[in-house]
Design a protein around this motif. Structure first.
Motif, PDB file in Angstrom:
ATOM      1  N   PRO A 140     -10.288 -15.947 -16.453  1.00  0.00           N
ATOM      2  CA  PRO A 140      -8.755 -14.968 -15.976  1.00  0.00           C
ATOM      3  C   PRO A 140      -7.789 -15.224 -16.604  1.00  0.00           C
ATOM      4  CG  PRO A 140     -10.999 -14.449 -14.228  1.00  0.00           C
ATOM      5  CD  PRO A 140     -11.043 -15.806 -15.199  1.00  0.00           C
TER       6      PRO A 140
ATOM      7  N   LEU B 184      -4.915 -14.586 -16.121  1.00  0.00           N
ATOM      8  CA  LEU B 184      -4.417 -13.842 -14.689  1.00  0.00           C
ATOM      9  C   LEU B 184      -4.214 -15.513 -14.027  1.00  0.00           C
ATOM     10  CD1 LEU B 184      -2.332 -12.336 -13.280  1.00  0.00           C
ATOM     11  CD2 LEU B 184      -4.410 -11.692 -12.176  1.00  0.00           C
TER      12      LEU B 184
ATOM     13  N   LEU C 198       7.538 -11.713 -14.667  1.00  0.00           N
ATOM     14  CA  LEU C 198       7.853 -10.406 -14.668  1.00  0.00           C
ATOM     15  C   LEU C 198       8.591  -9.428 -15.820  1.00  0.00           C
ATOM     16  CD1 LEU C 198       6.146  -8.077 -13.343  1.00  0.00           C
ATOM     17  CD2 LEU C 198       8.102  -7.810 -11.947  1.00  0.00           C
TER      18      LEU C 198
ATOM     19  N   GLY D  97      10.211  -4.394 -10.266  1.00  0.00           N
ATOM     20  CA  GLY D  97       8.539  -3.610 -10.046  1.00  0.00           C
ATOM     21  C   GLY D  97       8.538  -2.361 -10.156  1.00  0.00           C
TER      22      GLY D  97
ATOM     23  N   VAL E 173       7.549  -1.546 -14.315  1.00  0.00           N
ATOM     24  CA  VAL E 173       7.118  -2.508 -14.725  1.00  0.00           C
ATOM     25  C   VAL E 173       5.349  -1.239 -14.688  1.00  0.00           C
ATOM     26  CG1 VAL E 173       5.014  -4.041 -14.219  1.00  0.00           C
ATOM     27  CG2 VAL E 173       7.342  -4.644 -14.911  1.00  0.00           C
ATOM     28  N   VAL E 174       5.222  -0.847 -13.142  1.00  0.00           N
ATOM     29  CA  VAL E 174       4.616   0.228 -12.773  1.00  0.00           C
ATOM     30  C   VAL E 174       4.328   1.752 -13.664  1.00  0.00           C
ATOM     31  CG1 VAL E 174       3.765   1.522 -11.154  1.00  0.00           C
ATOM     32  CG2 VAL E 174       3.751  -0.743 -10.797  1.00  0.00           C
TER      33      VAL E 174
ATOM     34  N   ARG F  90      -0.585   4.390 -20.192  1.00  0.00           N
ATOM     35  CA  ARG F  90      -1.972   5.084 -20.058  1.00  0.00           C
ATOM     36  C   ARG F  90      -1.854   6.390 -20.863  1.00  0.00           C
ATOM     37  NH1 ARG F  90      -7.184   3.818 -18.606  1.00  0.00           N
ATOM     38  NH2 ARG F  90      -6.656   5.455 -17.489  1.00  0.00           N
TER      39      ARG F  90
ATOM     40  N   ILE G  72      -7.796  -7.341  -7.842  1.00  0.00           N
ATOM     41  CA  ILE G  72      -6.801  -8.658  -7.493  1.00  0.00           C
ATOM     42  C   ILE G  72      -5.634  -7.721  -7.302  1.00  0.00           C
ATOM     43  CG2 ILE G  72      -5.241  -9.114  -9.284  1.00  0.00           C
ATOM     44  CD1 ILE G  72      -6.095 -12.069  -8.671  1.00  0.00           C
TER      45      ILE G  72
ATOM     46  N   LEU H 108      -1.877  -8.735  -6.135  1.00  0.00           N
ATOM     47  CA  LEU H 108      -0.985  -9.747  -6.093  1.00  0.00           C
ATOM     48  C   LEU H 108       0.135  -9.929  -4.949  1.00  0.00           C
ATOM     49  CD1 LEU H 108      -0.833 -10.707  -9.593  1.00  0.00           C
ATOM     50  CD2 LEU H 108      -2.105 -12.114  -8.372  1.00  0.00           C
TER      51      LEU H 108
ATOM     52  N   LEU I 184      -2.677   3.869  -7.105  1.00  0.00           N
ATOM     53  CA  LEU I 184      -2.379   3.255  -9.187  1.00  0.00           C
ATOM     54  C   LEU I 184      -3.380   2.484  -9.979  1.00  0.00           C
ATOM     55  CD1 LEU I 184       1.364   1.493  -8.321  1.00  0.00           C
ATOM     56  CD2 LEU I 184       1.116   3.367  -9.387  1.00  0.00           C
TER      57      LEU I 184
ATOM     58  N   GLY J 277      -4.703   4.002 -13.369  1.00  0.00           N
ATOM     59  CA  GLY J 277      -5.800   4.141 -14.525  1.00  0.00           C
ATOM     60  C   GLY J 277      -5.020   2.535 -14.806  1.00  0.00           C
ATOM     61  N   ILE J 278      -4.467   2.079 -14.325  1.00  0.00           N
ATOM     62  CA  ILE J 278      -3.405   0.669 -14.205  1.00  0.00           C
ATOM     63  C   ILE J 278      -4.011  -0.202 -13.477  1.00  0.00           C
ATOM     64  CG2 ILE J 278      -0.740   1.652 -15.453  1.00  0.00           C
ATOM     65  CD1 ILE J 278      -0.739   1.078 -12.797  1.00  0.00           C
TER      66      ILE J 278
ATOM     67  N   MET K   5      -3.525  -6.013 -12.119  1.00  0.00           N
ATOM     68  CA  MET K   5      -2.543  -6.980 -11.723  1.00  0.00           C
ATOM     69  C   MET K   5      -1.418  -6.825 -12.082  1.00  0.00           C
ATOM     70  SD  MET K   5      -2.702  -9.629 -15.110  1.00  0.00           S
ATOM     71  CE  MET K   5      -2.057  -8.433 -15.451  1.00  0.00           C
ATOM     72  N   ILE K   6      -1.293  -5.495 -12.243  1.00  0.00           N
ATOM     73  CA  ILE K   6       0.037  -5.318 -13.544  1.00  0.00           C
ATOM     74  C   ILE K   6       0.509  -3.867 -12.230  1.00  0.00           C
ATOM     75  CG2 ILE K   6       0.932  -3.298 -14.046  1.00  0.00           C
ATOM     76  CD1 ILE K   6       1.028  -6.180 -15.751  1.00  0.00           C
ATOM     77  N   ALA K   7      -0.685  -3.498 -11.360  1.00  0.00           N
ATOM     78  CA  ALA K   7      -0.061  -2.663 -10.242  1.00  0.00           C
ATOM     79  C   ALA K   7       0.596  -3.571  -9.479  1.00  0.00           C
ATOM     80  CB  ALA K   7      -0.865  -1.391 -10.162  1.00  0.00           C
TER      81      ALA K   7
ATOM     82  N   LEU L 175       1.258  -6.535  -8.825  1.00  0.00           N
ATOM     83  CA  LEU L 175       2.582  -7.301 -10.018  1.00  0.00           C
ATOM     84  C   LEU L 175       3.577  -6.060  -9.685  1.00  0.00           C
ATOM     85  CD1 LEU L 175       2.790 -10.456 -10.762  1.00  0.00           C
ATOM     86  CD2 LEU L 175       3.286  -9.080 -13.194  1.00  0.00           C
ATOM     87  N   GLY L 176       3.394  -5.569  -9.917  1.00  0.00           N
ATOM     88  CA  GLY L 176       4.777  -4.514  -9.370  1.00  0.00           C
ATOM     89  C   GLY L 176       5.227  -4.305  -8.085  1.00  0.00           C
ATOM     90  N   ALA L 177       4.244  -3.881  -7.098  1.00  0.00           N
ATOM     91  CA  ALA L 177       4.572  -3.786  -5.535  1.00  0.00           C
ATOM     92  C   ALA L 177       5.064  -5.184  -5.835  1.00  0.00           C
ATOM     93  CB  ALA L 177       3.059  -3.802  -5.408  1.00  0.00           C
TER      94      ALA L 177
ATOM     95  N   GLU M 276       1.066 -15.077  -1.719  1.00  0.00           N
ATOM     96  CA  GLU M 276      -0.026 -14.252  -3.150  1.00  0.00           C
ATOM     97  C   GLU M 276      -0.791 -15.514  -3.671  1.00  0.00           C
ATOM     98  OE1 GLU M 276       3.098 -13.855  -2.858  1.00  0.00           O
ATOM     99  OE2 GLU M 276       3.841 -14.539  -4.934  1.00  0.00           O
TER     100      GLU M 276
ATOM    101  N   ILE N  54      -5.299 -16.835  -3.124  1.00  0.00           N
ATOM    102  CA  ILE N  54      -5.729 -16.472  -4.178  1.00  0.00           C
ATOM    103  C   ILE N  54      -6.932 -17.757  -4.465  1.00  0.00           C
ATOM    104  CG2 ILE N  54      -5.960 -16.014  -6.817  1.00  0.00           C
ATOM    105  CD1 ILE N  54      -3.714 -14.391  -6.362  1.00  0.00           C
TER     106      ILE N  54
ATOM    107  N   LEU O 175     -13.829 -14.621  -9.567  1.00  0.00           N
ATOM    108  CA  LEU O 175     -13.233 -14.022  -9.620  1.00  0.00           C
ATOM    109  C   LEU O 175     -13.764 -12.772 -10.844  1.00  0.00           C
ATOM    110  CD1 LEU O 175     -10.597 -16.238 -11.260  1.00  0.00           C
ATOM    111  CD2 LEU O 175     -10.442 -14.969  -8.553  1.00  0.00           C
TER     112      LEU O 175
END
Lengths: 260, 326, 330
Positions: free
Chosen positions: B120, B122, B251, B303, B306-307, B314, C77, C79, C122, C127-128, C131-133, C135-137, C258, C262, C272
Motif C-alpha cells: 500500500p 500510504l 498534508l 485537518g 482535508v476531512v 464524495r 488504519i 493515523l 467519518l 465514506g472517506i 487514511m484521510i479521515a 490523517l485529518g484527525a 502513529e 504502525i 496491511l
C-alpha cells in the motif's frame, strides 16, 4: 478438408497452475479462422484460464502456444492485442471515468507529433468513436465525450466488440458476453458474433447458456476440472447432450489426484 | 440548455475550487479591510502558493492513479538541503542536478515498491516520509544551511528561486510552466490517458495493454522530482534551510489536490484545480498571519479542511453521477 | 506429494506450523536483537536500568500498537493515535484540578472513545478512506493541543500524584512499572478477545473479506466502529499511563507515535490487507523497536536516527510481509 487448414491458434499440452491450484490440465486444442467456437463447462472448469492465456493475461506454466504456426514465448495483453487478439470480458475492458472516445483507443491512442512530442489525436478519437456508436447500434443520445459509466450492459458489450473490429483483430474472445443483458440485447450481441465470424474472424465464445450457444456456434469445446473432455462439431451433438455432459461430467480421471 | 450548462459546469472537476476561491478572496479582502489584497501580501502569497502548487501537482498525478504519496514533505526538505548544502560547498550546477536527481530517486524508490511489490502506497511513503525526515534532521544536526551572498548572486541560484521579476518570484513562473506542461501531458498526451485509466480501473487498463506498473512508477518518480524541485525553489528564495523544512506540507499537498477536484479513489484529476487548492490553503494561512492569530490554528484548520474536502468529494461524485444518468 | 518418512514428519510439523505463523519472523528477530545487543554491550545491556527503560517505553508504544493492530486487522488504519495519545494525556492533567483524579480519568477516557467514534463515523458513514479521515484527525487534535496549551507545561499537584488511582497507572509493583503490567494485561486480553470471542472472529472476517463477512451476517459497521473506538481508547490509556508516570505535558507529546505503532504492528507480521496478524507479533514488534531505540540512545545517536530507522523498518517490514503473503497464495 477441415484438417487441411492450418490452425490460427494452437495450444499444445498446456498446464496452468495458480499457486497450488491446477487450473488447466494438459490441454491441447486448435482454433481455425472463420469459425465460432463455443467454450463451455461448469464454473471453475478452466474456461477463463484458457482464454486468459490466449489473450496474454497469464502465461502457461508448461506447454506450447502457437499463433499462425509461430511459437508464442512471452505473454502480455499488449502483445496479444498487437497480434490481433481482442478479448471482451464481462467486468473489465472499460474505464468508467473516461469518455467513450478515450476508452475506444485506450492503450493505443492515435498521436500527432508536433515537434516530436506525441499529442493524442482527439479529433480522430471522437470521429471513430462516433462511427462506432452509430454502426454498432448504441442509443442516438450517447455522447462520444460522455463517460462510459452511462452505457447500458448491452451497449458496453457492443462497444467492446466495435473496438475489436476497429483494430482489425483476427481473433475475438467473448467471455460471458450476454450475462445480465436483456433478451433483445442478447440477440444483438449474438448477431454481432455471427457477423464477425462471417467476416472470417475467429470467435471464441464462452458461456453458461448452452441452448443459446448451440444455435450459433460451429463447434464446442467442453472443459471439466481444467481438462478438455470433448471437442465436437455442432452437427454431431444436440444441445441436450451437451448440457448433460456438462451437468454430469464424463467421469474421466481429471478430477482425481494426478501423479507426476 | 440550462441542464447542459449545469452539466458542463459540474462535470469540470475544478468547479468547486473556483467557486470557493472566489468567495474566499472576497471574504479575506473585506474582513482585512483590503490589507489582504495589498501588493506586498499578494507577492508573498503568490510565492508560497507556487511552491506548494508544484509539489501538489506531483501529488495530484499520484492521486489520479488511486495511490497517495505522503513522503513529499520530506522529499521537499531533501531537495532544499542538497541544493543549499552542496551548492555552498561544491558547485551550484552539481547541486541542482543532485537535488533533482535525489528527489527522482526517492520517487522511484516509492514507485518501485508500490508498483512491483504492491505494498500500500500510504505505508511505503509513510516509511520514506520518516526515513528522510530523520536524515534531514541528522545531517543538519539542529542547525541550518544558509547560502552566502556569493552563492546568492549566482545565476543558477536566482533562476532556481532566488530572484524576483517585476516583484514576482521566479517560483511563480516555474509553477505556471509546470501547470502548462503537466496539463498537456495529462489531457493531450497518451500518458495522461493511461494515468487516468489506471486510476479509474487498473484491471481494464491492463487488459487494454497499458503497462500499469510503469504508469505507477512514473507518477511516483514525477512526484518525487517535483517535490524536490519545489523544496529547492523555496530554499533559494528564503536563503536557508533547516531539518524541519517542509514539515506538514504532505498534508497541504494532499489537501490542495483534493480541494482542486482530484478524486482520492483515482481517475479524476485537475491541475488547474490543484493550483487553486494550493492558493486557497496558502491564502487562509496568510490571512491568519495578518489577523495575528497563532499559526498553530492553521494545523487545526488543515485537518478540518482535508476531512471536509474529501467528504464533499464524495458528495460531488454521487451528485455528478445522478445528474449524468438523467 | 508422497508421505515422507514418519520420523521426519513428527519433527517438521511443529516447525512448519511455526513458519506459517504471521509472527514467526518477529519472534526470531526480537530474540536475535536482544542477543546481539547483549553480546555487543554485555555489561550495560542486561542491567536492571536498561531493562526498566525498555519496559517503560515498550508499555507506552505497545498499548498503541495493540490498538493499531486491531484497526489494521479490520482492514482500516488509524493515523491519529499519536495526537489522541497527546490530547487525552493533556485532558487528564488539565481537568484534574476541577474534577479530581477519578473523574478526570473517566473524562479523558471518554474523550478517547469519542474521538474513536468520530473517526469511525467519518469513515463508515461519511465514506472517506480511513487514511484521510485519521490523517485529518491527526492534525486537528495536534492543532488543538498547540492552541490550548500554547506551549505551556502543565503538572500534577503533589496530591494528584499521590492519589491511588494515579499510582495504579504510574506506580510500581514488585519493581515493575504498573504501566508495563497494564500493557501485559491488555495484550493477554486482546489476544483472548481476538482469537476466542465472537467479536474477534467477526473482526478477522471483516478484514479478510468484507462482502463474505456481510453475507454471513456480520455487521461490518459495528465491528469496525468497535475497532476504531478500541484503538483510540488504548491510545488514550497509553497517554494516561505516561502522564501518571511522568506528570508533565509538552506540545509534542506523542508525535511520531502513529508511525511507530504502525511499524510495530507491521514488523510484527500484521498484514496491511487485513484479517491476518497476532497481538503477540505486535508486542514483539514493540520490543524490537524499543530495544533498537534504547541501544541507539546508549550509543549516543541523535533521535533523528531512530526516526529514520523506524521509517526503514516500516518500509522493509511492509514489503516483506506483502511478498510473503502473495507467496503463500493468500
Amino acid at each position: 478438408m477441415e484438417t487441411e487448414r492450418a490452425p490460427l491458434i494452437s495450444l499444445r499440452n498446456v498446464n496452468l497452475w495458480y499457486g497450488t491450484v491446477q487450473a488447466l490440465r494438459d490441454v491441447s486444442v486448435d482454433f481455425y479462422q472463420g469459425e465460432l467456437v463455443g467454450l463451455v463447462g461448469d464454473n471453475g472448469a478452466g474456461k477463463t484460464s484458457l482464454v486468459n492465456i490466449i489473450s496474454g493475461i497469464v502465461a502457461p506454466t508448461s506447454g506450447e502456444v502457437y499463433l499462425d504456426g509461430q511459437r508464442i514465448t512471452s505473454f502480455h495483453p499488449k502483445l496479444a492485442i498487437d497480434l490481433g487478439v481482442e478479448t471482451t470480458q464481462q467486468s473489465v475492458g472499460l474505464c468508467d471515468n473516461l469518455s467513450i472516445a478515450r476508452n475506444y483507443f485506450l492503450g493505443r491512442e492515435p498521436v500527432r507529433r508536433i515537434a516530436g512530442i506525441p499529442f493524442i489525436d482527439l479529433g480522430k478519437m471522437r470521429k471513430e468513436g462516433r462511427k462506432a456508436i452509430t454502426a454498432f447500434g448504441l442509443r442516438e443520445s450517447v455522447d462520444v465525450d460522455g463517460e462510459v459509466a452511462l452505457l447500458s450492459g448491452g451497449e458496453r458489450q457492443a462497444f467492446k466488440i466495435a473496438r475489436a473490429v476497429y483494430f482489425r483483430s483476427r481473433i475475438l474472445i467473448m467471455d460471458e458476453p450476454t450475462n445480465n443483458l436483456s433478451v433483445r440485447e442478447r440477440e444483438r450481441v449474438n448477431d454481432l458474433a455471427v457477423q464477425l465470424k462471417d467476416q472470417s474472424l475467429l470467435v471464441i465464445y464462452i458461456t453458461h447458456d448452452i441452448f443459446q450457444i448451440h444455435r450459433i456456434a460451429d463447434r464446442f469445446i467442453i472443459l471439466e476440472n481444467g481438462a478438455k473432455v470433448a471437442d465436437v462439431p455442432r452437427n454431431l451433438m444436440s444441445a441436450e447432450d451437451l448440457e448433460r455432459i456438462i451437468r454430469e461430467g464424463v467421469g474421466n480421471d481429471a478430477g482425481s489426484p494426478r501423479s507426476g | 440548455m440550462r441542464v447542459s450548462l449545469a452539466r458542463f459546469v459540474l462535470k469540470r472537476p475544478e468547479t468547486s475550487a473556483v467557486v470557493v476561491t472566489a468567495i474566499l478572496v472576497t471574504f479575506l479582502t473585506i474582513t482585512t479591510g483590503g490589507t489582504w489584497l495589498s501588493f506586498a501580501n499578494l507577492q508573498s502569497v503568490s510565492r508560497i502558493t507556487a511552491v506548494l502548487a508544484i509539489m501538489a501537482f506531483g501529488e495530484a498525478l499520484v492521486i489520479s492513479t488511486g495511490e497517495v504519496d505522503v513522503s513529499v514533505g520530506s522529499v521537499f526538505a531533501m531537495g532544499a538541503l542538497i541544493f543549499i548544502g552542496v551548492g555552498r560547498t561544491v558547485n551550484l550546477g552539481v547541486a541542482l542536478l543532485l537535488a533533482l536527481g535525489g528527489g527522482l530517486l526517492i520517487g522511484l524508490l516509492n514507485g518501485a515498491v508500490v508498483a512491483f511489490f504492491r505494498v500500500p502506497s500510504l505505508i511505503v511513503t509513510l516509511g520514506t516520509l520518516f526515513l528522510f525526515r530523520g536524515i534531514a534532521y541528522g545531517v543538519t544536526e539542529g542547525f541550518y544551511f544558509g547560502a552566502s551572498d556569493e552563492v546568492r548572486s549566482r545565476l543558477i541560484f536566482n533562476v532556481m528561486g532566488g530572484a524576483n521579476l517585476g516583484g514576482v518570484n521566479v517560483a511563480v513562473l516555474w509553477a505556471l510552466v509546470a501547470l502548462l506542461v503537466l496539463h498537456v501531458v495529462m489531457f493531450y498526451m497518451p500518458m495522461g490517458n493511461r494515468i487516468l485509466a489506471v486510476g479509474g480501473n487498473a484491471a481494464s487498463a491492463y487488459s487494454r495493454g497499458v503497462n500499469v506498473a510503469r504508469v505507477r512508477l512514473i507518477v511516483f518518480a514525477l512526484s518525487g522530482l517535483l517535490a524536490a524541485f519545489a523544496g529547492m525553489l523555496d530554499a533559494a528564495s528564503i536563503g536557508y534551510v533547516d531539518g524541519s523544512f517542509g514539515e506538514l506540507m504532505e498534508l497541504e499537498a494532499i489537501a490542495a489536490a483534493v480541494l482542486g477536484g482530484c478524486s482520492l479513489v483515482g481517475g479524476r484529476c485537475s491541475l488547474l484545480g490543484t493550483l487553486l487548492g494550493a492558493f486557497l490553503l496558502r491564502a487562509v494561512g496568510s490571512y491568519l498571519v495578518i489577523l495575528g492569530i497563532q499559526p498553530q490554528w492553521f494545523i487545526l484548520l488543515l485537518g478540518v479542511i482535508v476531512v471536509l474536502a474529501s467528504l464533499s468529494d464524495r458528495v460531488l461524485t454521487k451528485l455528478l453521477f445522478r445528474l449524468q444518468q438523467r | 506429494m508422497r508421505a515422507p518418512a514418519v520420523g521426519i514428519q513428527h519433527v517438521t510439523r511443529p516447525l512448519t506450523r511455526f513458519r506459517k505463523r504471521p509472527d514467526a519472523a518477529i519472534v526470531l528477530g526480537t530474540i536475535l536483537v536482544f542477543l546481539v545487543f547483549g553480546a555487543v554491550d554485555p555489561e550495560s545491556w542486561f542491567q536492571f536500568f536498561t531493562m526498566i527503560n525498555i519496559t517503560r517505553y515498550a508499555a507506552i508504544l505497545g498499548l498503541l500498537a495493540i490498538g493499531q493492530t486491531i484497526v489494521i486487522l479490520s482492514r482500516e488504519i488509524d493515523l491519529s493515535v499519536g495526537s489522541v495519545y497527546g490530547i487525552v494525556a493533556i485532558a487528564f492533567i488539565a481537568s484534574e484540578p476541577t474534577l479530581g483524579v477519578p473523574l478526570s480519568l473517566l473524562a479523558a477516557l471518554m474523550l478517547a472513545a469519542a474521538i474513536g467514534l468520530l473517526n469511525a463515523l467519518l469513515v463508515l458513514r461519511g465514506g472517506i478512506s480511513s487514511m484521510i479521515a485519521t490523517l485529518g484527525a491527526l492534525f486537528f487534535y495536534r492543532g488543538i493541543i498547540y492552541v490550548t496549551t500554547g506551549g505551556t507545561v502543565m503538572r500534577f499537584s503533589q496530591g494528584a500524584r499521590a492519589h491511588w488511582l494515579t499510582q495504579a497507572f504510574g506506580g510500581q509493583w514488585l519493581r515493575l512499572d504498573n504501566a508495563f503490567l497494564w500493557f501485559m494485561l491488555i495484550a493477554v486480553l486482546a489476544s483472548l478477545v481476538l482469537y476466542h470471542s465472537r467479536f474477534g472472529n467477526h473482526l478477522l472476517a471483516v478484514g479478510g473479506d468484507e462482502t463474505t463477512a456481510l453475507a454471513r451476517g456480520v455487521t461490518v459497521v459495528r465491528t469496525k466502529t468497535i475497532a476504531f473506538v478500541a484503538c483510540s481508547l488504548l491510545a488514550g490509556l497509553s497517554g494516561i499511563v505516561t502522564i501518571a508516570q511522568n506528570p508533565q505535558t509538552h506540545v509534542t507529546l506523542g508525535m511520531q507515535l502513529e508511525l511507530e505503532s504502525i511499524a510495530a504492528a507491521v514488523i510484527g507480521g500484521t498484514q496491511l490487507g487485513g484479517g491476518r496478524g497476532t497481538v503477540l507479533g505486535s508486542v514483539l514488534g514493540t520490543f524490537f523497536l524499543t530495544a533498537v531505540r534504547s541501544e541507539m540512545i546508549t550509543l549516543g545517536a541523535p533521535p533523528s536516527w531512530y526516526t529514520a530507522f523506524v521509517g526503514i523498518a516500516l518500509l522493509l517490514g511492509a514489503t516483506i510481509n506483502t511478498v510473503m503473503a502473495r507467496r503463500s497464495g493468500a
